[in-house]
Design a protein around this motif. Structure first.
Motif, PDB file in Angstrom:
ATOM      1  N   ASP A   7       0.823  -1.209   0.000  1.00  0.00           N
ATOM      2  CA  ASP A   7       0.000   0.000   0.000  1.00  0.00           C
ATOM      3  C   ASP A   7       0.859   1.261   0.000  1.00  0.00           C
ATOM      4  O   ASP A   7       0.468   2.291  -0.557  1.00  0.00           O
ATOM      5  N   LEU A   8       2.032   1.185   0.610  1.00  0.00           N
ATOM      6  CA  LEU A   8       2.933   2.340   0.618  1.00  0.00           C
ATOM      7  C   LEU A   8       3.410   2.671  -0.790  1.00  0.00           C
ATOM      8  O   LEU A   8       3.551   3.844  -1.150  1.00  0.00           O
ATOM      9  N   PHE A   9       3.645   1.636  -1.587  1.00  0.00           N
ATOM     10  CA  PHE A   9       4.147   1.833  -2.946  1.00  0.00           C
ATOM     11  C   PHE A   9       3.030   1.793  -3.994  1.00  0.00           C
ATOM     12  O   PHE A   9       3.307   1.981  -5.182  1.00  0.00           O
ATOM     13  N   LYS A  10       1.800   1.521  -3.548  1.00  0.00           N
ATOM     14  CA  LYS A  10       0.656   1.415  -4.470  1.00  0.00           C
ATOM     15  C   LYS A  10       0.950   0.404  -5.584  1.00  0.00           C
ATOM     16  O   LYS A  10       0.641   0.636  -6.757  1.00  0.00           O
ATOM     17  N   CYS A  11       1.538  -0.730  -5.199  1.00  0.00           N
ATOM     18  CA  CYS A  11       2.000  -1.688  -6.203  1.00  0.00           C
ATOM     19  C   CYS A  11       1.132  -2.936  -6.298  1.00  0.00           C
ATOM     20  O   CYS A  11       1.484  -3.879  -7.009  1.00  0.00           O
ATOM     21  N   ILE A  12       0.007  -2.959  -5.583  1.00  0.00           N
ATOM     22  CA  ILE A  12      -0.946  -4.062  -5.685  1.00  0.00           C
ATOM     23  C   ILE A  12      -2.354  -3.468  -5.809  1.00  0.00           C
ATOM     24  O   ILE A  12      -2.769  -2.696  -4.942  1.00  0.00           O
ATOM     25  N   PRO A  13      -3.090  -3.803  -6.871  1.00  0.00           N
ATOM     26  CA  PRO A  13      -4.421  -3.211  -7.061  1.00  0.00           C
ATOM     27  C   PRO A  13      -5.518  -3.961  -6.307  1.00  0.00           C
ATOM     28  O   PRO A  13      -6.665  -3.997  -6.753  1.00  0.00           O
ATOM     29  N   PHE A  14      -5.161  -4.566  -5.189  1.00  0.00           N
ATOM     30  CA  PHE A  14      -6.124  -5.325  -4.398  1.00  0.00           C
ATOM     31  C   PHE A  14      -6.018  -4.906  -2.937  1.00  0.00           C
ATOM     32  O   PHE A  14      -5.003  -4.355  -2.504  1.00  0.00           O
ATOM     33  N   GLU A  15      -7.068  -5.197  -2.193  1.00  0.00           N
ATOM     34  CA  GLU A  15      -7.091  -4.844  -0.774  1.00  0.00           C
ATOM     35  C   GLU A  15      -7.825  -5.920   0.011  1.00  0.00           C
ATOM     36  O   GLU A  15      -8.613  -6.691  -0.550  1.00  0.00           O
ATOM     37  N   TYR A  16      -7.543  -5.960   1.303  1.00  0.00           N
ATOM     38  CA  TYR A  16      -8.175  -6.945   2.183  1.00  0.00           C
ATOM     39  C   TYR A  16      -9.393  -6.320   2.842  1.00  0.00           C
ATOM     40  O   TYR A  16      -9.306  -5.247   3.437  1.00  0.00           O
ATOM     41  N   GLU A  17     -10.534  -6.986   2.699  1.00  0.00           N
ATOM     42  CA  GLU A  17     -11.776  -6.495   3.285  1.00  0.00           C
ATOM     43  C   GLU A  17     -12.013  -7.197   4.617  1.00  0.00           C
ATOM     44  O   GLU A  17     -12.146  -8.423   4.663  1.00  0.00           O
ATOM     45  N   GLU A  18     -12.072  -6.423   5.667  1.00  0.00           N
ATOM     46  CA  GLU A  18     -12.211  -6.980   7.010  1.00  0.00           C
ATOM     47  C   GLU A  18     -13.549  -7.701   7.201  1.00  0.00           C
ATOM     48  O   GLU A  18     -13.622  -8.727   7.877  1.00  0.00           O
ATOM     49  N   LYS A  19     -14.618  -7.165   6.612  1.00  0.00           N
ATOM     50  CA  LYS A  19     -15.946  -7.757   6.815  1.00  0.00           C
ATOM     51  C   LYS A  19     -16.043  -9.150   6.200  1.00  0.00           C
ATOM     52  O   LYS A  19     -16.500 -10.096   6.837  1.00  0.00           O
ATOM     53  N   SER A  20     -15.644  -9.258   4.954  1.00  0.00           N
ATOM     54  CA  SER A  20     -15.743 -10.547   4.265  1.00  0.00           C
ATOM     55  C   SER A  20     -14.544 -11.445   4.532  1.00  0.00           C
ATOM     56  O   SER A  20     -14.586 -12.639   4.232  1.00  0.00           O
ATOM     57  N   GLU A  21     -13.459 -10.854   5.066  1.00  0.00           N
ATOM     58  CA  GLU A  21     -12.205 -11.573   5.305  1.00  0.00           C
ATOM     59  C   GLU A  21     -11.665 -12.180   4.016  1.00  0.00           C
ATOM     60  O   GLU A  21     -11.102 -13.273   4.008  1.00  0.00           O
ATOM     61  N   ARG A  22     -11.847 -11.442   2.933  1.00  0.00           N
ATOM     62  CA  ARG A  22     -11.357 -11.863   1.628  1.00  0.00           C
ATOM     63  C   ARG A  22     -10.721 -10.664   0.927  1.00  0.00           C
ATOM     64  O   ARG A  22     -10.864  -9.526   1.354  1.00  0.00           O
ATOM     65  N   PHE A  23     -10.031 -10.952  -0.165  1.00  0.00           N
ATOM     66  CA  PHE A  23      -9.375  -9.902  -0.930  1.00  0.00           C
ATOM     67  C   PHE A  23     -10.234  -9.513  -2.124  1.00  0.00           C
ATOM     68  O   PHE A  23     -10.908 -10.355  -2.718  1.00  0.00           O
ATOM     69  N   ALA A  24     -10.193  -8.237  -2.466  1.00  0.00           N
ATOM     70  CA  ALA A  24     -10.989  -7.730  -3.577  1.00  0.00           C
ATOM     71  C   ALA A  24     -10.209  -6.642  -4.302  1.00  0.00           C
ATOM     72  O   ALA A  24      -9.206  -6.126  -3.796  1.00  0.00           O
TER      73      ALA A  24
END
Length: 229
Positions: free
Chosen positions: A18-35
């Motif tokens: 996230d610091l380098f903005k080098c992955i276009p995905f994020e972890y969603e705490e509610k679903s506990e999955r990546f999107a």
């Protein structure tokens, strides 16, 4: 097993991403999955990084093939270029394909729905070894670009990096402007190395190696379950 052993490491890894903005995905705490990231800024910046990484690797390759380098310097530069290329290939995702992150989501789904219902099994030595390997690679990923930057400060014309493309590199008198340009180029190359290595390692470590450990753990659970039956 994946949630317990590798997910905490992956979440920490994504904080660095996230610091380098080098992955276009994020972890969603509610679903506990990546999107896929909802930030347009992150997506655009990631695409820019993909292009810059491709241009940088191409420049290194052309410098090795056609640059003003000796045979020894070409061989020296080849090893560095291979490392850069090995990180750039898996990090390339200009179309923002969700397939890589869906592999990890599949591990998490399988872990939550299937493995938790099987007999508990202590963490195997194989899983521990893979986890230790992941941690060591994470440390290496963080250290490598810093070491490259320090090396370039002492050897600014080291092949196959950008300044080595100029035949008069190191032969001109030092000045404030030239020093500033060198520093700027070295910072740029360090940044390129960071986001390429961090992004590319995500899929090598947490989709491939962690996935292998996950499957081996499942086979061990399945073998024990069948024996009990």
């Amino acid at each position: 097993m994946y949630q317990k052993e590798f997910l905490p490491l992956l979440i920490y890894h994504l904080r660095i991403c996230d610091l380098f903005k080098c992955i276009p995905f994020e972890y969603e705490e509610k679903s506990e999955r990546f999107a896929k990231s909802k930030s347009i800024k992150v997506i655009r910046f990631f695409k820019l990084q993909c292009i810059l990484t491709a241009v940088h690797c191409t420049a290194l390759f052309l410098n090795i093939c056609f640059g003003p380098l000796t045979k020894a310097e070409r061989l020296q530069g080849l090893s560095i270029m291979i490392c850069s290329l090995a990180a750039a290939i898996p990090s390339w995702n200009y179309s923002i394909d969700i397939a890589p992150i869906q592999i990890i989501n599949a591990f998490l789904d399988f872990d939550a729905r299937i493995i938790k219902n099987l007999t508990n099994l202590a963490t195997s030595s194989t899983t521990k070894a893979i986890k230790a390997f992941v941690v060591l690679v994470e440390i290496a990923i963080f250290s490598y670009p810093i070491l490259v930057f320090l090396l370039l400060r002492f050897l600014p014309c080291m092949p196959p990096f950008i300044l080595s493309m100029f035949a008069n590199c190191g032969r001109q008198k030092c000045s404030t402007i030239r020093y500033g340009l060198q520093l700027g180029v070295h910072i740029f190359e360090t940044w390129i190395e960071y986001h390429a290595k961090v992004s590319g390692a995500t899929w090598f470590l947490y989709a491939l190696f962690a996935g292998i450990g996950f499957l081996l753990h499942y086979f061990e659970l399945l073998t024990r379950y069948l024996r009990l039956k």
